[in-house]
Design an enzyme around this catalytic site. Sequence first.
Site, PDB file in Angstrom:
ATOM      1  CE1 TYR A  44      63.652 -12.108  74.677  1.00 57.89           C
ATOM      2  CE2 TYR A  44      65.017 -11.207  72.916  1.00 57.89           C
ATOM      3  CZ  TYR A  44      63.780 -11.602  73.395  1.00 57.89           C
ATOM      4  OH  TYR A  44      62.673 -11.482  72.592  1.00 57.89           O
ATOM      5  CE  LYS A  59      77.185 -10.919  67.688  1.00 59.76           C
ATOM      6  NZ  LYS A  59      77.287 -12.031  68.615  1.00 59.76           N
ATOM      7  CE1 TYR A 114      76.407  -7.463  68.812  1.00 57.71           C
ATOM      8  CE2 TYR A 114      75.207  -6.531  66.939  1.00 57.71           C
ATOM      9  CZ  TYR A 114      75.387  -7.542  67.863  1.00 57.71           C
ATOM     10  OH  TYR A 114      74.567  -8.634  67.842  1.00 57.71           O
ATOM     11  CB  SER A 170      73.800 -10.077  64.148  1.00 56.46           C
ATOM     12  OG  SER A 170      72.965  -8.993  63.825  1.00 56.46           O
TER      13      SER A 170
END
Length: 331
Positions: free
Chosen positions: A11, A153, A149, A125
């Site tokens: 994306y 990062k 997750y 993020s």
Amino acid sequence: MKILVTGGVGYIGSHTVVDLIENGHDIVILDNLCNSKIEVLDKIKEITGKAPAFMVGDIRNRSDVDNVFNTHHDIDAVIHFAGLKAVGESCEKPLLYYDNNIAGTVTLLKSMSAHGCKRIVFSSSATVYGDPATVPVTEDFPLSTTNPYGSTKLYIEQILKDLCASDSEWDATLLRYFNPVGAHESTLLGENPNGIPNNLMPYIMKVACGKLEKLHIFGDDYPTADGTGVRDYIHVCDLAHGHTLAISKLDGLKIYNLGTGTGYSVLDMVKAFEKANNIKLPYCIDPRRPGDVAVNFADPAKAKEELGFEATRTLEDMCRTSYEFAKKNFK
Ligand code: NAD
Ligand code: UD1
């Protein structure tokens, strides 16, 4: 520049490849297609008139990464998007996330180092700020995570910090994205998740197209103006351009928030989507989602001052392009 884009079929990666090509860069993509479709490459060519070089492969396989550098000798820098990103899945399968995101990044960095390419822009993020004590969030806020997750990062950021500290030849820019939404104006590129989406905008898109019955709003008892969660939604094309700016200013270790600096609630998003597209969105109020924070939005001043980055697209643009993409592409 000649730029290797890992995860460039995905994306954010695909929108960034378009922006890079439009700004004169040569692109090589490495992607294992685990969360994207090869047709995206044709769409990139349709928009830009130029097909990026593509190699199918996995960042965890050293030979796949070496193969890219051995085939394309003159890669100046890497933009590293390749990674898994579903928070819920990361809680169920932490080893998959640590392997794919962290081990994959270490393998990529080892191959880069061996081939004398020591310049990288990394997709981090806003999740690394955990539950921020105040907003807007600046880059020097304390870091923490609430799920595997987010931990990937945070650890990758630390690896890149250690690498820059160990060897002054390394340049690493960490871009902390807030909430990317929207689609390319052509409606050829956008976000099209399989199954039931986790994130707000893809869920709204599926409700708007009649694929899902109604939006479930996770909590209306937060300490916000209307009780629903507030986030910093940024158009993916603005975010993409942030990478083009960042790649031209690589210099040692740099960290930037990429957001708009404005927070919108879930109900604001529902109303904006309805107004932009002249439709009605059915919704209900459900309990809070575990792990959610009440409010998170960026202070984007550093990226503006040092990169010249500024998000220009409006909330209306985000809602309109999302719906136009969904109508054309959601089967
Ligand atoms: P995406 O899933 O659409 O794109 C990721 C791409 O990486 C996919 O094309 C996938 O096939 C590829 N990939 C995954 N693992 C790979 C591997 N081991 N080897 C090679 N290719 C691999 O996701 P996206 O939304 O475009 O996100 C891109 C990056 O930005 C990710 O690292 C994500 O964590 C980060 N990010 C995304 C958001 C968001 O809201 N979308 C927010 C903050 C950060
Ligand atoms: C989520 C992830 C974050 C990740 C980011 C981008 C969690 C806890 N956080 O952030 O780690 O970096 O996506 O991929 O998953 N909402 C609803 N109904 C829905 C979906 C969302 O009400 O069906 C609300 C949420 O409660 C939140 C807002 O919409 O207030 C935005 O949610 P989402 O799009 O999932 O983004 P984040 O929670 O900011």
